[in-house]
Design an enzyme around this catalytic site. Structure first.
Site, short mmCIF file in Angstrom:
data_model
loop_
_atom_site.label_atom_id
_atom_site.label_comp_id
_atom_site.label_asym_id
_atom_site.label_seq_id
_atom_site.Cartn_x
_atom_site.Cartn_y
_atom_site.Cartn_z
N SER A 197 0.79 -1.18 0.06
CA SER A 197 -0.15 0.19 -0.02
C SER A 197 0.79 1.20 0.03
O SER A 197 1.58 1.47 -0.78
CB SER A 197 -1.01 -0.12 1.23
OG SER A 197 -2.07 0.93 1.16
N GLU A 323 -9.66 -4.66 -3.81
CA GLU A 323 -8.83 -3.93 -3.02
C GLU A 323 -9.97 -2.87 -2.22
O GLU A 323 -9.72 -2.56 -1.04
CB GLU A 323 -7.86 -3.08 -3.79
CG GLU A 323 -6.88 -3.90 -4.46
CD GLU A 323 -5.61 -4.16 -3.65
OE1 GLU A 323 -5.68 -3.71 -2.41
OE2 GLU A 323 -4.37 -4.56 -4.22
N HIS A 420 -8.06 -5.15 0.48
CA HIS A 420 -6.77 -4.61 0.68
C HIS A 420 -6.10 -5.11 1.96
O HIS A 420 -6.87 -5.25 3.02
CB HIS A 420 -6.94 -3.16 0.73
CG HIS A 420 -5.68 -2.11 0.85
ND1 HIS A 420 -4.64 -2.08 -0.43
CD2 HIS A 420 -5.42 -1.52 1.46
CE1 HIS A 420 -4.03 -1.32 -0.22
NE2 HIS A 420 -4.11 -0.83 1.19
#
Length: 487
Positions: A197, A323, A420
């Site tokens: 990320s 995600e 995610h």
């Protein structure tokens, strides 16, 4: 064989004593920079002063100051453990060394940066314990680190030298590794930079930087938000001004001194208020994050790739299938959004956005407008940029491997899917660190097997430039059949 149970290593600042866990030596909470307090707050990282005697490196240092993560409902809550003093530390895991034996060959090194939207996170958390990764695939040295986040890391006041301090912290970590990692059995000439990320965003920019890039030969990016451009100086300056007003410092003549006098908790409270003031449906960008043209971010990744800054480096990159559910699944504004509003949001993001929304809706018959928006934003923020980077890199003849993580929990009431961050327990093989994680679900034998495979593949990439060969072919530009799926 006589084995060191409390191994000692000498660094540039003094000796540290670690522990041995599962056959791997762990050294936690090693300062890589001076504590960012008093006259070091809102200053570039400086080398840590030397300490006398032996420093206990058996426990992690504190996190940097931060508010709770916005993804706690997905990943599980953390007990606050931050302290500004002593927060710029790193952790090293290295395969266990026998006492009195010959020095083994130097091992490849992974320097990995956590995510958290440039607002939260800590390399010292048990989520990112590196011992299983260090032991996988024949052995590598794993380094995780803290870097300043939120206003302490990304407040933009270039007139007083305050810019991209979190980026500069990360560069200081890499510099420390070059100077010290040999003592831990690592090879400073074979360094992989990686992250997830925000950490993936950071890893890519560190790899293409003219300062840090020449010292990096491999790159791992997990769920990089490459659809999010670095913040413009104009936007960063506007947000800084709004932040100073919230602190009551808008008219201060000596901003640096005034900011250093504010308690860290007050800095965080004002930042949380700024985040709320700027929050808009569909927008996941934090108020403050790396600024284009400021220290460490001289150009966009698109410009850097065009200039050949990533050429010659092995790349492992990928995303999760769903995600954006981590950000949208619990947002009532997204659940209640209308088709017209969702379509308008995408139209405001890119040329032809409305038409792209319509095509996504056609692909997802029966989906709500919020579901369509979630799927489309997964592509726009994460997948499109990841594949564009992979296409460019592989197309230029560079070794590239791409994955998509498809694992989803069997019990999934929030319909997160493969959301995610879901690959993190698999990457580090740290399932027990996620007892309350909605994204993971139960840890079955099949889940652990998948974790073993993903962890070994990542370690093999760090060691050799290629993940484990089983079913993972090098990526061919534009060929989706060469994306390795993990489920």
């Amino acid at each position: 064989m006589n084995v060191i149970e409390r191994p000692v290593v000498t660094t540039e600042s003094g000796s540290v004593q670690g522990t041995v866990e599962d056959g791997v030596a762990a050294f936690r909470g090693i300062p890589y920079a001076a504590s960012p307090v008093e006259d070091r707050r809102f200053a570039a990282p400086a080398r840590h002063p030397k300490w006398p005697g032996l420093r206990d490196a058996g426990r992690p240092g504190p996190a940097v100051p931060q508010n709770p993560s916005r993804l706690e409902a997905v990943m599980g809550p953390r007990t606050p453990d931050w302290n500004e003093d002593g927060s710029l530390t790193l952790n090293v895991w290295t395969p266990r060394q026998p006492a009195g034996g010959c020095a083994p060959r130097a091992l490849p090194v992974l320097v990995w940066f956590h995510g958290g939207g440039f607002t939260s996170g800590s390399g010292s958390w048990d989520w990112y314990d590196g011992r299983h990764l260090a032991a996988a695939g024949g052995g590598i040295v794993v380094v995780t680190a803290n870097y300043r986040v939120g206003p302490l890391g990304y407040l933009y006041l270039p007139e007083i030298g305050v810019e991209n301090l979190g980026v500069r912290d990360q560069a200081a970590v890499l510099a420390w590794v070059r100077r010290n990692i040999t003592a831990f059995g690592g090879d400073p000439e074979h360094v992989t930079v990686g992250g997830q990320s925000a950490g993936a965003f950071s890893a890519l920019y560190l790899a293409v930087s003219p300062v840090t890039g020449p010292h990096i030969d491999r790159v791992i990016t997990q769920s990089g938000p490459f659809g999010l451009a670095p913040q413009t100086p104009e936007e960063a300056a506007d947000h800084a001004l709004a932040y100073l007003r919230l602190l009551g410092l808008g008219g201060s003549r000596d901003l640096r001194t005034a900011l250093r006098a504010v308690p860290a908790g007050h800095l965080l409270a004002a930042y949380q208020q700024l985040s709320q003031d700027l929050s808009r449906p569909g927008n996941v960008a934090p108020p403050m994050y790396p600024v284009l043209g400021a220290a460490g971010i001289p150009r966009t990744w698109q410009q850097a790739l065009a200039d050949g800054r990533l050429d010659g480096k092995h790349l492992l990159t990928g995303t999760t299938r769903n995600e954006m559910t981590a950000f949208f699944a619990f947002d009532p504004r997204i659940r209640a959004i209308t088709t017209d509003r969702a379509r308008a949001l995408v139209a405001g993001q890119l040329d032809g956005g409305a038409e792209r929304f319509d095509r996504a809706a056609t692909r997802l018959p029966g989906a709500t407008p919020g579901d369509v928006l979630t799927a489309l934003e997964t592509e726009l923020v994460f997948r499109d940029g990841t594949l564009a980077i992979a296409d460019h890199h592989a197309g230029a003849g560079n070794t590239t491997h791409v994955y998509q993580f498809d694992y989803a929990p069997a019990d999934d009431p929030a319909r997160l899917g493969a959301t995610h961050c879901v690959e993190l327990p698999f990457f580090f093989n740290t399932f027990t660190a996620y007892p309350d994680s909605a994204m993971l679900g139960g840890t079955t034998a099949a889940v652990r097997s998948l974790g073993d495979a993903f962890c070994r593949a990542a370690a093999a990439f760090v060691a050799t430039g290629r993940p484990t060969a089983d079913r993972w072919r090098p990526y061919a530009s534009g060929d989706p059949t060469t994306v390795r799926h993990f489920a």
